[in-house]
Design a protein around this motif. Structure first.
Motif, PDB file in Angstrom:
ATOM      1  N   LEU A  21       0.812  -1.219   0.000  1.00  0.00           N
ATOM      2  CA  LEU A  21       0.000   0.000   0.000  1.00  0.00           C
ATOM      3  C   LEU A  21       0.845   1.270   0.000  1.00  0.00           C
ATOM      4  CD1 LEU A  21      -2.741  -0.913   2.636  1.00  0.00           C
ATOM      5  CD2 LEU A  21      -2.977  -0.825   0.151  1.00  0.00           C
ATOM      6  N   ASP A  22       0.251   2.345  -0.513  1.00  0.00           N
ATOM      7  CA  ASP A  22       0.834   3.680  -0.430  1.00  0.00           C
ATOM      8  C   ASP A  22       0.240   4.462   0.742  1.00  0.00           C
ATOM      9  OD1 ASP A  22       2.433   3.332  -2.727  1.00  0.00           O
ATOM     10  OD2 ASP A  22       0.732   3.857  -4.016  1.00  0.00           O
ATOM     11  N   ALA A  23      -0.987   4.099   1.143  1.00  0.00           N
ATOM     12  CA  ALA A  23      -1.677   4.772   2.246  1.00  0.00           C
ATOM     13  C   ALA A  23      -2.551   3.745   2.962  1.00  0.00           C
ATOM     14  CB  ALA A  23      -2.528   5.916   1.721  1.00  0.00           C
ATOM     15  N   VAL A  24      -2.814   3.996   4.237  1.00  0.00           N
ATOM     16  CA  VAL A  24      -3.613   3.081   5.055  1.00  0.00           C
ATOM     17  C   VAL A  24      -4.984   3.705   5.298  1.00  0.00           C
ATOM     18  CG1 VAL A  24      -3.766   1.834   7.238  1.00  0.00           C
ATOM     19  CG2 VAL A  24      -1.520   2.279   6.213  1.00  0.00           C
ATOM     20  N   HIS A  25      -6.031   2.961   4.933  1.00  0.00           N
ATOM     21  CA  HIS A  25      -7.406   3.413   5.139  1.00  0.00           C
ATOM     22  C   HIS A  25      -8.185   2.293   5.822  1.00  0.00           C
ATOM     23  CE1 HIS A  25      -6.698   6.766   2.419  1.00  0.00           C
ATOM     24  NE2 HIS A  25      -6.127   5.895   1.601  1.00  0.00           N
TER      25      HIS A  25
ATOM     26  N   ALA B  94      -8.679  10.178   8.232  1.00  0.00           N
ATOM     27  CA  ALA B  94      -7.325   9.865   7.759  1.00  0.00           C
ATOM     28  C   ALA B  94      -6.266  10.115   8.826  1.00  0.00           C
ATOM     29  CB  ALA B  94      -7.020  10.681   6.510  1.00  0.00           C
ATOM     30  N   HIS B  95      -6.601  10.893   9.858  1.00  0.00           N
ATOM     31  CA  HIS B  95      -5.628  11.203  10.902  1.00  0.00           C
ATOM     32  C   HIS B  95      -5.705  10.243  12.103  1.00  0.00           C
ATOM     33  CE1 HIS B  95      -9.277  13.526  11.837  1.00  0.00           C
ATOM     34  NE2 HIS B  95      -8.935  13.385  13.103  1.00  0.00           N
TER      35      HIS B  95
ATOM     36  N   ARG C 189      -0.798  11.348   9.536  1.00  0.00           N
ATOM     37  CA  ARG C 189      -1.099  10.235   8.634  1.00  0.00           C
ATOM     38  C   ARG C 189      -0.183   9.084   9.009  1.00  0.00           C
ATOM     39  NH1 ARG C 189      -4.396  13.466   8.019  1.00  0.00           N
ATOM     40  NH2 ARG C 189      -5.325  14.279   6.129  1.00  0.00           N
TER      41      ARG C 189
ATOM     42  N   ALA D 297       1.647   6.094   7.802  1.00  0.00           N
ATOM     43  CA  ALA D 297       2.117   5.463   6.567  1.00  0.00           C
ATOM     44  C   ALA D 297       2.212   3.953   6.757  1.00  0.00           C
ATOM     45  CB  ALA D 297       3.485   6.028   6.196  1.00  0.00           C
ATOM     46  N   PRO D 298       2.054   3.185   5.691  1.00  0.00           N
ATOM     47  CA  PRO D 298       2.159   1.728   5.790  1.00  0.00           C
ATOM     48  C   PRO D 298       3.475   1.267   6.432  1.00  0.00           C
ATOM     49  CG  PRO D 298       1.284   2.330   3.659  1.00  0.00           C
ATOM     50  CD  PRO D 298       1.693   3.612   4.332  1.00  0.00           C
TER      51      PRO D 298
ATOM     52  N   GLN E 299      -7.742  -2.717  -1.291  1.00  0.00           N
ATOM     53  CA  GLN E 299      -7.423  -1.295  -1.169  1.00  0.00           C
ATOM     54  C   GLN E 299      -7.498  -0.808   0.265  1.00  0.00           C
ATOM     55  OE1 GLN E 299     -10.214   0.073  -4.596  1.00  0.00           O
ATOM     56  NE2 GLN E 299      -8.909   1.769  -4.068  1.00  0.00           N
ATOM     57  N   ASP E 300      -8.540  -1.245   0.967  1.00  0.00           N
ATOM     58  CA  ASP E 300      -8.834  -0.753   2.313  1.00  0.00           C
ATOM     59  C   ASP E 300      -8.913  -1.902   3.303  1.00  0.00           C
ATOM     60  OD1 ASP E 300      -9.273   1.862   1.253  1.00  0.00           O
ATOM     61  OD2 ASP E 300     -11.329   1.293   0.733  1.00  0.00           O
TER      62      ASP E 300
END
Length: 152
Positions: A13-17, A28-29, A68, A70-71, A111-112
């Motif tokens: 992943l590029d971002a964690v959701h 997101a925070h 944020r 990050a993974p 994705q999530d």
């Protein structure tokens, strides 16, 4: 979801959701404030002794709206938690504050990370005399434990 599956997913992943069962996303925070080992040793209503152990993640949000996770940072937190969790590939349970602390299972949809509702259940339905839903007529499916039934 197991810890190994989460690590594999985070690595891609590029971002964690995280998404709630309602479809709503956690802000997101969010923070991961705890990673713990939760062991439950209990007797079910049929008198069977049971043990259950999970890795527990507590997600929390504060007013730091620019934060944020990050993974790679999440993977670092998981590496630090091995002191507590050991090397066992445990199932993950997630806690998240709502009206009260909600407990969720966890899945990944590509994705999530998806928080899954957890439900209570009778683990000794045969001892309680609760008929199987597959074979019981609809009117019997509504029955609960009865006095003298050896349950609850």
């Amino acid at each position: 979801m197991k810890i190994s599956e989460m690590k594999q997913s985070l690595a891609e992943l590029d971002a964690v959701h995280f998404r709630l069962p309602s479809g709503e996303y956690l802000p997101a925070h969010f923070h991961v404030t705890e990673v713990g080992l939760v062991s439950k040793h209990f007797i079910d209503c049929g008198g069977i002794e049971r043990q259950e152990t999970v890795a527990n993640f507590q997600l929390w949000e504060a007013g730091d709206y620019d934060h944020r996770l990050a993974p790679q940072k999440f993977l670092h937190i998981l590496a630090l938690s091995e002191k507590i969790l050991g090397q066992e590939d445990l199932d993950i349970e997630v806690e998240y504050q709502q009206a009260t602390i909600g407990k969720f299972g966890l899945a990944f949809d590509g994705q999530d990370f998806v928080l899954l509702p957890k439900q209570t259940a009778c683990l000794a339905q045969d001892a309680c005399g609760i008929p199987s839903k597959e074979v019981a007529p609809p009117q019997l499916q509504m029955l609960a434990c009865t006095p003298g039934g050896g349950c609850c």
